[in-house]
Each structure stands twice: as structure tokens, then as C-alpha cells.
Write a protein that holds these residues in place. Structure first.
Motif, mmCIF file in Angstrom:
data_model
loop_
_atom_site.group_PDB
_atom_site.id
_atom_site.type_symbol
_atom_site.label_atom_id
_atom_site.label_comp_id
_atom_site.label_asym_id
_atom_site.label_seq_id
_atom_site.Cartn_x
_atom_site.Cartn_y
_atom_site.Cartn_z
ATOM 1 N N TYR A 1 -2.906 7.765 -1.452
ATOM 2 C CA TYR A 1 -3.087 7.102 -2.533
ATOM 3 C C TYR A 1 -4.328 6.366 -2.866
ATOM 4 C CZ TYR A 1 2.219 7.209 -2.113
ATOM 5 O OH TYR A 1 3.569 7.763 -2.283
ATOM 6 N N PHE A 2 -4.828 5.711 -2.014
ATOM 7 C CA PHE A 2 -6.178 4.975 -2.211
ATOM 8 C C PHE A 2 -7.119 6.039 -2.069
ATOM 9 C CE2 PHE A 2 -4.053 0.907 -0.865
ATOM 10 C CZ PHE A 2 -4.846 0.166 -1.738
ATOM 11 N N CYS A 3 -7.244 7.076 -1.469
ATOM 12 C CA CYS A 3 -8.144 8.114 -1.753
ATOM 13 C C CYS A 3 -8.179 8.933 -3.014
ATOM 14 C CB CYS A 3 -8.261 9.142 -0.390
ATOM 15 S SG CYS A 3 -8.740 8.512 1.197
ATOM 16 N N ARG A 4 -7.087 9.220 -3.246
ATOM 17 C CA ARG A 4 -6.967 9.846 -4.718
ATOM 18 C C ARG A 4 -7.063 8.935 -5.799
ATOM 19 N NH1 ARG A 4 -1.258 12.244 -6.500
ATOM 20 N NH2 ARG A 4 -0.623 9.967 -6.606
ATOM 21 N N ALA A 5 -7.028 7.614 -5.530
ATOM 22 C CA ALA A 5 -7.274 6.598 -6.782
ATOM 23 C C ALA A 5 -8.809 6.676 -6.901
ATOM 24 C CB ALA A 5 -6.555 5.248 -6.685
ATOM 25 N N VAL A 6 -9.495 6.685 -5.659
ATOM 26 C CA VAL A 6 -11.039 6.431 -5.894
ATOM 27 C C VAL A 6 -11.759 7.732 -6.009
ATOM 28 C CG1 VAL A 6 -10.829 4.089 -4.596
ATOM 29 C CG2 VAL A 6 -11.618 6.492 -3.584
ATOM 30 N N THR A 7 -11.078 8.723 -5.843
ATOM 31 C CA THR A 7 -12.129 10.055 -5.718
ATOM 32 C C THR A 7 -12.500 10.545 -7.006
ATOM 33 O OG1 THR A 7 -10.539 10.954 -4.109
ATOM 34 C CG2 THR A 7 -11.585 12.577 -5.499
ATOM 35 N N ARG A 8 -12.106 10.477 -8.169
ATOM 36 C CA ARG A 8 -12.945 10.867 -9.224
ATOM 37 C C ARG A 8 -14.079 10.002 -9.598
ATOM 38 N NH1 ARG A 8 -8.172 12.476 -13.648
ATOM 39 N NH2 ARG A 8 -7.255 14.114 -12.331
ATOM 40 N N GLN A 9 -13.745 8.699 -9.450
ATOM 41 C CA GLN A 9 -14.781 7.827 -9.779
ATOM 42 C C GLN A 9 -16.069 8.074 -8.667
ATOM 43 O OE1 GLN A 9 -15.606 4.750 -7.588
ATOM 44 N NE2 GLN A 9 -17.403 4.528 -8.851
ATOM 45 N N ILE B 1 -16.703 1.717 -7.062
ATOM 46 C CA ILE B 1 -16.438 1.360 -5.906
ATOM 47 C C ILE B 1 -17.376 2.399 -4.989
ATOM 48 C CG2 ILE B 1 -14.473 1.523 -4.136
ATOM 49 C CD1 ILE B 1 -12.529 0.688 -6.210
ATOM 50 N N ASP B 2 -18.122 1.743 -4.100
ATOM 51 C CA ASP B 2 -18.797 2.509 -3.372
ATOM 52 C C ASP B 2 -18.201 3.016 -1.909
ATOM 53 O OD1 ASP B 2 -21.197 2.286 -4.989
ATOM 54 O OD2 ASP B 2 -21.012 0.243 -4.638
ATOM 55 N N VAL B 3 -17.481 2.126 -1.216
ATOM 56 C CA VAL B 3 -16.893 2.366 0.000
ATOM 57 C C VAL B 3 -15.510 2.169 0.128
ATOM 58 C CG1 VAL B 3 -17.018 1.741 2.566
ATOM 59 C CG2 VAL B 3 -18.967 1.704 1.126
ATOM 60 N N LEU B 4 -14.477 2.783 0.634
ATOM 61 C CA LEU B 4 -13.044 2.639 0.678
ATOM 62 C C LEU B 4 -13.002 2.632 2.344
ATOM 63 C CD1 LEU B 4 -10.121 2.422 -0.179
ATOM 64 C CD2 LEU B 4 -10.039 4.883 -0.374
ATOM 65 N N VAL B 5 -12.307 1.687 2.779
ATOM 66 C CA VAL B 5 -11.956 1.719 4.211
ATOM 67 C C VAL B 5 -10.329 1.285 4.169
ATOM 68 C CG1 VAL B 5 -12.157 0.716 6.607
ATOM 69 C CG2 VAL B 5 -13.971 0.505 4.953
ATOM 70 N N ASN B 6 -9.756 2.629 4.679
ATOM 71 C CA ASN B 6 -8.041 2.590 4.621
ATOM 72 C C ASN B 6 -7.627 1.916 6.269
ATOM 73 O OD1 ASN B 6 -7.005 3.724 2.294
ATOM 74 N ND2 ASN B 6 -8.339 5.596 2.681
ATOM 75 N N ASN B 7 -7.417 0.823 6.419
ATOM 76 C CA ASN B 7 -7.186 0.164 7.412
ATOM 77 C C ASN B 7 -5.649 -0.244 7.692
ATOM 78 O OD1 ASN B 7 -7.814 -1.147 10.077
ATOM 79 N ND2 ASN B 7 -7.137 -2.793 8.862
ATOM 80 N N ALA B 8 -4.872 -0.382 6.596
ATOM 81 C CA ALA B 8 -3.658 -0.817 6.863
ATOM 82 C C ALA B 8 -2.672 0.098 7.728
ATOM 83 C CB ALA B 8 -2.985 -0.862 5.474
ATOM 84 N N GLY B 9 -1.705 -0.599 8.557
ATOM 85 C CA GLY B 9 -0.901 0.439 9.221
ATOM 86 C C GLY B 9 -0.003 -0.717 10.169
ATOM 87 N N VAL C 1 0.690 -1.117 0.218
ATOM 88 C CA VAL C 1 -0.152 0.028 -0.150
ATOM 89 C C VAL C 1 0.862 1.430 -0.033
ATOM 90 C CG1 VAL C 1 -1.991 -1.161 1.059
ATOM 91 C CG2 VAL C 1 -0.373 0.056 2.489
ATOM 92 N N SER C 2 2.013 1.152 0.162
ATOM 93 C CA SER C 2 2.847 2.320 0.416
ATOM 94 C C SER C 2 3.420 2.598 -1.338
ATOM 95 C CB SER C 2 4.140 2.071 1.278
ATOM 96 O OG SER C 2 5.117 1.190 1.008
ATOM 97 N N GLN C 3 3.361 1.786 -1.923
ATOM 98 C CA GLN C 3 3.652 2.037 -3.470
ATOM 99 C C GLN C 3 2.502 2.552 -4.328
ATOM 100 O OE1 GLN C 3 7.092 1.912 -3.968
ATOM 101 N NE2 GLN C 3 7.078 1.385 -1.954
ATOM 102 N N LYS C 4 2.492 3.884 -4.664
ATOM 103 C CA LYS C 4 1.516 4.450 -5.695
ATOM 104 C C LYS C 4 1.127 3.515 -6.814
ATOM 105 C CE LYS C 4 0.888 8.242 -8.447
ATOM 106 N NZ LYS C 4 0.790 7.648 -9.723
ATOM 107 N N ASP C 5 2.092 3.065 -7.424
ATOM 108 C CA ASP C 5 1.991 2.467 -8.731
ATOM 109 C C ASP C 5 1.107 1.231 -8.539
ATOM 110 O OD1 ASP C 5 3.135 4.177 -10.209
ATOM 111 O OD2 ASP C 5 4.989 3.221 -10.366
ATOM 112 N N THR D 1 3.380 3.810 5.047
ATOM 113 C CA THR D 1 2.284 2.683 5.241
ATOM 114 C C THR D 1 1.078 3.288 6.089
ATOM 115 O OG1 THR D 1 3.895 0.945 5.363
ATOM 116 C CG2 THR D 1 1.622 0.438 6.522
ATOM 117 N N ASN D 2 1.310 4.158 6.971
ATOM 118 C CA ASN D 2 -0.015 4.585 7.710
ATOM 119 C C ASN D 2 -0.653 5.883 7.141
ATOM 120 O OD1 ASN D 2 0.907 2.768 9.294
ATOM 121 N ND2 ASN D 2 1.084 3.870 11.039
ATOM 122 N N LEU D 3 0.080 6.741 6.260
ATOM 123 C CA LEU D 3 -0.501 8.032 5.901
ATOM 124 C C LEU D 3 -0.440 8.071 4.493
ATOM 125 C CD1 LEU D 3 -1.466 10.931 6.360
ATOM 126 C CD2 LEU D 3 0.844 11.651 6.896
#
Length: 251
Positions: free
Chosen positions: A121-129, A85-93, A65-69, A114-116
């Protein structure tokens, strides 16, 4: 079921809090993809458990999860498969505790990445959709350590404080498009991550908690499911503390 037909992505979903969140969504009707880093055995056990209950709506995906690509590729593949994608939960830490004076750069960067950074990365990846469909639920995992850190947690506290700031700012940007963004700040929860602390001082910790017990993974999962549900459609930009009263300071 609250999440019938919803498409849900959960990071750090193979153990502890993440596993409880995955199981909760699946049992309430969602189709879930969860991310794990390296413990394939634990990931397979989640799927086996749910399959044994008759659920075939969960898949596991290895990703750093720390790797943007890697994050971008995973999210793109899921949107192609699901169409949304309807729901994103960022839990990895992770934790890599140590006093700041002696902390090496790797311990700092590993926790921040990993934590931040992964949350960004995940928020940005799902935001437009999510914006385009005018619906979305984002739930980020912070910690009470963001505001009440212990010694040796400079990297962890900084990462979780960053998650809270990111959550609030995202909420202001995405609210007009029907996307809510909230965070959960757990206290002491019975997970692998807290095992060392619990082994050293569990009885003393319980004395500081008004409810006189440690939290369970299901306590956090219940909150995550609420924040992702229609019942929380008017809740955004909030940090929900779930700590049994630990941070009240009255004990």
C-alpha cells in the motif's frame, strides 16, 4: 548532513528499530513524518526527545497501515504538504506466532496485512510521485526469518518472504526512473518484539551469533540510512542481512 532538505516517511516509527530510524534521519537533516498505530505516548516521546535536542522537523501520524484508504489519505496529505516524498521506510510489523496446524485465520491475516500488505500500500502510494520526480529511495524491513524461519513463524516468515519478492520486483520496475528499492533482513535485535524470546533463551542465542551479541536498533537504523543515502545510489533490489553472522551456519 546527508539528508538536508529531504522528506522522509517511516512506518512503525514510535518504538524500537523504527524510532532509531526516525531519530537518525532527523539528526541528519531530514524532515520526517512517522506512522504509529496506537501507542500515542511512545510517539509523543519520540517528538519530545528530538525537540529537546532542538529538532522541530518531525511529526507523528496515527494510521492503521493495514488499511489501504488510511494509507492513501496519509500519503496524499504529506505530498500536498511537502510537494514530494524522497524516502519511504516500511518498518511497521507484528508477530503472532503459533504452529500452522492450530493457527487461526485472524493470526495469519493480521500478520500478512500488517507486514506485507502495508508495504504494498505505501509503495504504491508513493510510486507515481517518485517516478515523476525521477528520484526516490524505498527501504523495506524483512527478516532473516524469510529464509531461516523457526517453528511457529509460518505467518511471519511468509510475510517477510513476500517483502523480499516485492522489493526485488519493484527495483526492476522503478530503476529506470531513478528510484532504488532495497530491504533489510535483521536477525535478533534488542526490541520489544523479541523480548519474549530473549527472556527465554538470550544466552543460547548469543552462542549462535559469531559476534556474540544481539543487534541494537541503531545497527539497523545505520543500514537504513545508508540505503537511503546518495552513497547507495547504485544499490537496488538487494536484501541486506544484518544478523551478527547468525545465518552463516558455521557455529
Amino acid at each position: 548532513m546527508r539528508f538536508e532538505g529531504k522528506k522522509v516517511l517511516v512506518t512503525g516509527g514510535s518504538r524500537g528499530i523504527g524510532r532509531a530510524i526516525v531519530e537518525g534521519f532527523v539528526r541528519e537533516g531530514a524532515e520526517v513524518a512517522f506512522v504509529y498505530h496506537s501507542n500515542q505516548t511512545a510517539a509523543e516521546d519520540v517528538i519530545a526527545t528530538l525537540s529537546g535536542e532542538g529538532f522541530q522537523t518531525v511529526t507523528a501520524h496515527q494510521c492503521d497501515v493495514s488499511q489501504k484508504d488510511q494509507v492513501d489519505a496519509l500519503v496524499e496529505s504529506l505530498i500536498e504538504k511537502w510537494d514530494r516524498i524522497d524516502v519511504l521506510v516500511n518498518n511497521a510489523g507484528i508477530v503472532k506466532d503459533g504452529l500452522m496446524a492450530t493457527m487461526d485465520g485472524d493470526a495469519w491475516l493480521d500478520v500478512i496485512n500488517t507486514n506485507l500488505n502495508s508495504v504494498f500500500y505505501f509503495c504504491r502510494a508513493v510510486t507515481r510521485q517518485m517516478m515523476s520526480q525521477r528520484y526516490g529511495r524505498v527501504v523495506n524491513m524483512s527478516s532473516v526469518a524469510a529464509e531461516f524461519p523457526n517453528q511457529g513463524q509460518v505467518n511471519y516468515a511468509a510475510s517477510k518472504g513476500g517483502v523480499q519478492g516485492l522489493t526485488r520486483c519493484m527495483a526492476t520496475e522503478l530503476g529506470k526512473r531513478g528510484v532504488t528499492v532495497n530491504a533489510i533482513a535483521p536477525g535478533f535485535i534488542e526490541t520489544d518484539m523479541t523480548e519474549a524470546v530473549r527472556n527465554a533463551a538470550e544466552s543460547e542465542i548469543k552462542k549462535m551469533i559469531p559476534l556474540r551479541r544481539l543487534g541494537r536498533a541503531e545497527d539497523i537504523a545505520n543500514a537504513a540510512l545508508f540505503l537511503a543515502s546518495d552513497g547507495a545510489s547504485y544499490v537496488t533490489g538487494q536484501i541486506l542481512t544484518i544478523d551478527g553472522g547468525l545465518t552463516l551456519g558455521g557455529i
